[in-house]
Scaffold this motif. Structure first.
Motif, PDB file in Angstrom:
ATOM      1  N   THR A 165       3.139  13.150  18.243  1.00 52.19           N
ATOM      2  CA  THR A 165       2.929  13.956  18.483  1.00 52.19           C
ATOM      3  C   THR A 165       2.726  14.630  16.987  1.00 52.19           C
ATOM      4  N   LYS A 166       4.045  14.146  16.350  1.00 53.53           N
ATOM      5  CA  LYS A 166       4.262  14.404  14.753  1.00 53.53           C
ATOM      6  C   LYS A 166       5.594  13.427  14.288  1.00 53.53           C
ATOM      7  N   VAL A 167       5.208  12.794  13.483  1.00 48.59           N
ATOM      8  CA  VAL A 167       6.286  11.636  12.465  1.00 48.59           C
ATOM      9  C   VAL A 167       5.615  12.773  10.819  1.00 48.59           C
ATOM     10  N   SER A 168       6.886  11.869  10.228  1.00 51.77           N
ATOM     11  CA  SER A 168       6.857  12.177   9.234  1.00 51.77           C
ATOM     12  C   SER A 168       6.028  10.683   8.571  1.00 51.77           C
ATOM     13  N   GLY A 169       5.545  11.102   7.379  1.00 50.59           N
ATOM     14  CA  GLY A 169       4.856  10.356   6.780  1.00 50.59           C
ATOM     15  C   GLY A 169       5.629   8.940   6.539  1.00 50.59           C
ATOM     16  N   SER A 170       6.820   9.346   6.231  1.00 46.77           N
ATOM     17  CA  SER A 170       7.801   7.538   5.444  1.00 46.77           C
ATOM     18  C   SER A 170       8.235   7.022   6.917  1.00 46.77           C
ATOM     19  N   ASP A 171       8.458   7.490   7.766  1.00 44.73           N
ATOM     20  CA  ASP A 171       9.005   7.207   9.087  1.00 44.73           C
ATOM     21  C   ASP A 171       7.937   6.603  10.008  1.00 44.73           C
ATOM     22  N   LEU A 172       6.616   6.511  10.167  1.00 47.23           N
ATOM     23  CA  LEU A 172       5.938   5.962  10.373  1.00 47.23           C
ATOM     24  C   LEU A 172       5.246   4.102   9.688  1.00 47.23           C
ATOM     25  N   MET A 173       5.105   4.612   8.557  1.00 47.61           N
ATOM     26  CA  MET A 173       5.427   3.962   7.024  1.00 47.61           C
ATOM     27  C   MET A 173       6.220   2.668   7.232  1.00 47.61           C
ATOM     28  N   THR A 174       7.629   2.990   7.450  1.00 48.51           N
ATOM     29  CA  THR A 174       8.564   2.363   7.503  1.00 48.51           C
ATOM     30  C   THR A 174       8.860   1.442   9.355  1.00 48.51           C
ATOM     31  N   THR A 175       8.186   2.534  10.358  1.00 46.80           N
ATOM     32  CA  THR A 175       8.350   1.656  11.595  1.00 46.80           C
ATOM     33  C   THR A 175       7.296  -0.054  10.934  1.00 46.80           C
ATOM     34  N   VAL A 176       5.996   0.413  10.528  1.00 52.29           N
ATOM     35  CA  VAL A 176       4.824  -0.395  10.431  1.00 52.29           C
ATOM     36  C   VAL A 176       5.437  -1.375   9.797  1.00 52.29           C
ATOM     37  N   GLN A 177       6.292  -1.491   8.496  1.00 47.55           N
ATOM     38  CA  GLN A 177       7.240  -1.802   8.103  1.00 47.55           C
ATOM     39  C   GLN A 177       7.175  -2.686   8.433  1.00 47.55           C
ATOM     40  N   GLN A 178       8.336  -2.602   8.970  1.00 49.80           N
ATOM     41  CA  GLN A 178       9.045  -3.231  10.005  1.00 49.80           C
ATOM     42  C   GLN A 178       8.198  -4.437  10.925  1.00 49.80           C
ATOM     43  N   GLN A 179       7.863  -3.821  11.545  1.00 47.47           N
ATOM     44  CA  GLN A 179       6.602  -4.530  12.423  1.00 47.47           C
ATOM     45  C   GLN A 179       6.393  -5.814  12.006  1.00 47.47           C
ATOM     46  N   ALA A 180       5.395  -6.049  10.406  1.00 45.01           N
ATOM     47  CA  ALA A 180       4.783  -6.506   9.718  1.00 45.01           C
ATOM     48  C   ALA A 180       6.146  -7.864   9.907  1.00 45.01           C
ATOM     49  N   GLU A 181       7.068  -7.276   9.018  1.00 46.84           N
ATOM     50  CA  GLU A 181       8.660  -8.387   8.645  1.00 46.84           C
ATOM     51  C   GLU A 181       8.750  -8.625  10.105  1.00 46.84           C
ATOM     52  N   ALA A 182       8.568  -8.474  11.228  1.00 44.34           N
ATOM     53  CA  ALA A 182       9.016  -9.318  12.304  1.00 44.34           C
ATOM     54  C   ALA A 182       8.739  -9.747  12.276  1.00 44.34           C
ATOM     55  N   ALA A 183       7.065  -9.833  11.976  1.00 39.75           N
ATOM     56  CA  ALA A 183       5.950 -11.088  12.216  1.00 39.75           C
ATOM     57  C   ALA A 183       6.014 -11.602  11.421  1.00 39.75           C
ATOM     58  N   GLY A 184       6.439 -12.196  10.880  1.00 43.22           N
ATOM     59  CA  GLY A 184       6.749 -13.236   9.632  1.00 43.22           C
ATOM     60  C   GLY A 184       6.274 -12.548   8.274  1.00 43.22           C
ATOM     61  N   ALA A 185       5.792 -11.311   7.815  1.00 42.90           N
ATOM     62  CA  ALA A 185       4.979 -11.024   6.575  1.00 42.90           C
ATOM     63  C   ALA A 185       6.442 -10.894   5.944  1.00 42.90           C
ATOM     64  N   GLU A 186       5.830 -11.141   4.594  1.00 44.29           N
ATOM     65  CA  GLU A 186       6.903 -10.566   3.558  1.00 44.29           C
ATOM     66  C   GLU A 186       6.036  -9.628   2.801  1.00 44.29           C
ATOM     67  N   VAL A 187       7.085  -8.667   2.160  1.00 47.50           N
ATOM     68  CA  VAL A 187       7.344  -7.296   1.280  1.00 47.50           C
ATOM     69  C   VAL A 187       7.698  -7.545   0.311  1.00 47.50           C
ATOM     70  N   ASP A 188       6.697  -7.947  -1.105  1.00 47.27           N
ATOM     71  CA  ASP A 188       7.435  -7.219  -2.600  1.00 47.27           C
ATOM     72  C   ASP A 188       7.315  -6.368  -3.210  1.00 47.27           C
ATOM     73  N   GLU A 189       7.971  -5.407  -3.281  1.00 45.51           N
ATOM     74  CA  GLU A 189       7.716  -4.059  -4.185  1.00 45.51           C
ATOM     75  C   GLU A 189       8.175  -4.020  -5.663  1.00 45.51           C
ATOM     76  N   PHE A 190       8.440  -4.762  -5.731  1.00 43.19           N
ATOM     77  CA  PHE A 190       9.153  -5.167  -7.572  1.00 43.19           C
ATOM     78  C   PHE A 190       8.259  -5.477  -8.398  1.00 43.19           C
ATOM     79  N   ASP A 191       7.764  -6.488  -7.676  1.00 44.87           N
ATOM     80  CA  ASP A 191       6.885  -7.946  -8.585  1.00 44.87           C
ATOM     81  C   ASP A 191       5.877  -7.899  -9.427  1.00 44.87           C
ATOM     82  N   MET A 192       5.395  -7.132 -10.764  1.00 48.58           N
ATOM     83  CA  MET A 192       4.463  -6.281 -10.449  1.00 48.58           C
ATOM     84  C   MET A 192       2.619  -7.191 -11.082  1.00 48.58           C
ATOM     85  N   ILE A 193       1.912  -7.010 -10.424  1.00 49.18           N
ATOM     86  CA  ILE A 193       0.589  -8.143 -10.637  1.00 49.18           C
ATOM     87  C   ILE A 193       0.236  -8.382 -11.803  1.00 49.18           C
TER      88      ILE A 193
END
Length: 308
Positions: free
Chosen positions: A58-86
């Motif tokens: 019905t209503k969700v903050s962007g940070s909450d929504l994206m945190t949930t999707v990130q947790q789902q991706a990591e639970a599925a085995g994906a690795e997320v790295d936000e500190f290593d610049m390309i």
């Protein structure tokens, strides 16, 4: 020093809705998956205060929504790295190369979901006041201006939503736009109903002033043909976005505006390279279409890898 080389099935560049959805599906397909993000995980939508048009909420903050999707991706085995610049990419070969500050990655597939970034204020003083009164993220920096005079530049949904959010901090707030507002009527009505807010349309910002920090701006009223100085403590800029595609220039085909040419199957001109989300040239750009792109790119990436 020689960088360590690592091998992945799929590298996803960008951790917004498209990138994290692609990571979720790639991980569930048992593909070794790495998501690289140069800015904040979640993309621009992470700054949204209230999302009311995403199915299932019905209503969700962007940070909450994206945190949930990130947790789902990591639970599925994906690795997320936000500190290593390309630093560079080489996508033309059968093996794709993505070099970061720390590693050289080799991958069978690269999914580009690098999204957009806000357009900078086109004034020569912008760099001088960036972070010292000139800002691009109201959720990140709005709290710095409790009880202050805040201005917002722009006329679309992002600008009006930012202005509505910033009224919680502002003593007074100016929304400044060079023409008419384009935001949704509901957002405009909320803004106009707030006694703290003054909307200045047909108005341009021509200069920034202040010793060390922003203290005022020069504005030009186009209808009256008058220029005046307006005291403000901050300006939050929302004047459009530009694609984050400079890394891929000369390899992936793009439009003149810098968006990547890829069809509804998200395939680019390079086999094994897909583009998803706002970075892809398309007519409709919503959270739902970004998620759909991410799903499509990941499932077709699996088929591509199987064909090798």
């Amino acid at each position: 020093m020689t960088k360590e080389r690592k091998t992945k099935d799929v590298i996803i560049i960008g951790a917004g809705m498209a990138g994290l959805t692609a990571a979720l599906y790639a991980g569930r397909s048992n593909l070794s998956t790495l998501v690289l993000e140069n800015a904040i995980v979640g993309g621009q939508i992470a700054n949204a205060v209230g999302i009311e048009n995403y199915p299932g909420f019905t209503k969700v903050s962007g940070s909450d929504l994206m945190t949930t999707v990130q947790q789902q991706a990591e639970a599925a085995g994906a690795e997320v790295d936000e500190f290593d610049m390309i630093e560079r990419v080489d996508l033309m070969g059968k093996t794709k190369i993505v070099e970061t500050q720390s590693y050289i990655y080799e991958a069978k597939v690269v999914i580009i979901t690098s999204g957009m970034e806000r357009r900078k204020l086109p004034l020569k003083e912008e760099a001088k006041y960036s972070g010292r009164g000139v800002h691009y993220c109201e959720l990140c920096d709005g709290h710095m201006y409790q009880g202050k005079t805040i201005s917002v530049m722009g006329g679309g949904n992002a600008a009006v939503d930012a202005a509505n959010f910033l009224t919680k901090y502002a003593k007074e707030l100016y929304l400044i736009h060079r023409s008419k507002l384009r935001a949704d009527k509901a957002s405009q009505d909320k803004l106009f109903a707030n006694p703290k807010v003054k909307v200045l349309l047909e108005t341009e910002i021509r200069a920034l002033h202040g010793e060390g920090r922003l203290t005022s701006i020069t504005i030009y009223d186009k209808a009256k043909g008058e220029e005046r100085e307006l005291p403000v403590d901050a300006i939050f800029v929302n004047i459009g976005v530009v694609p984050n595609t400079h890394l891929f220039e000369g390899q992936v085909k793009m439009t003149e505006s810098g968006r990547i040419l890829a069809g509804e199957d998200c395939r680019t001109n390079i086999p094994g390279v897909f583009a998803a989300g706002d970075v892809r040239e398309k007519e409709i750009r919503q959270l739902t279409t970004a998620a759909a792109d991410g799903t499509t790119a990941a499932l077709l990436a699996e088929k591509y890898i199987e064909s090798l």
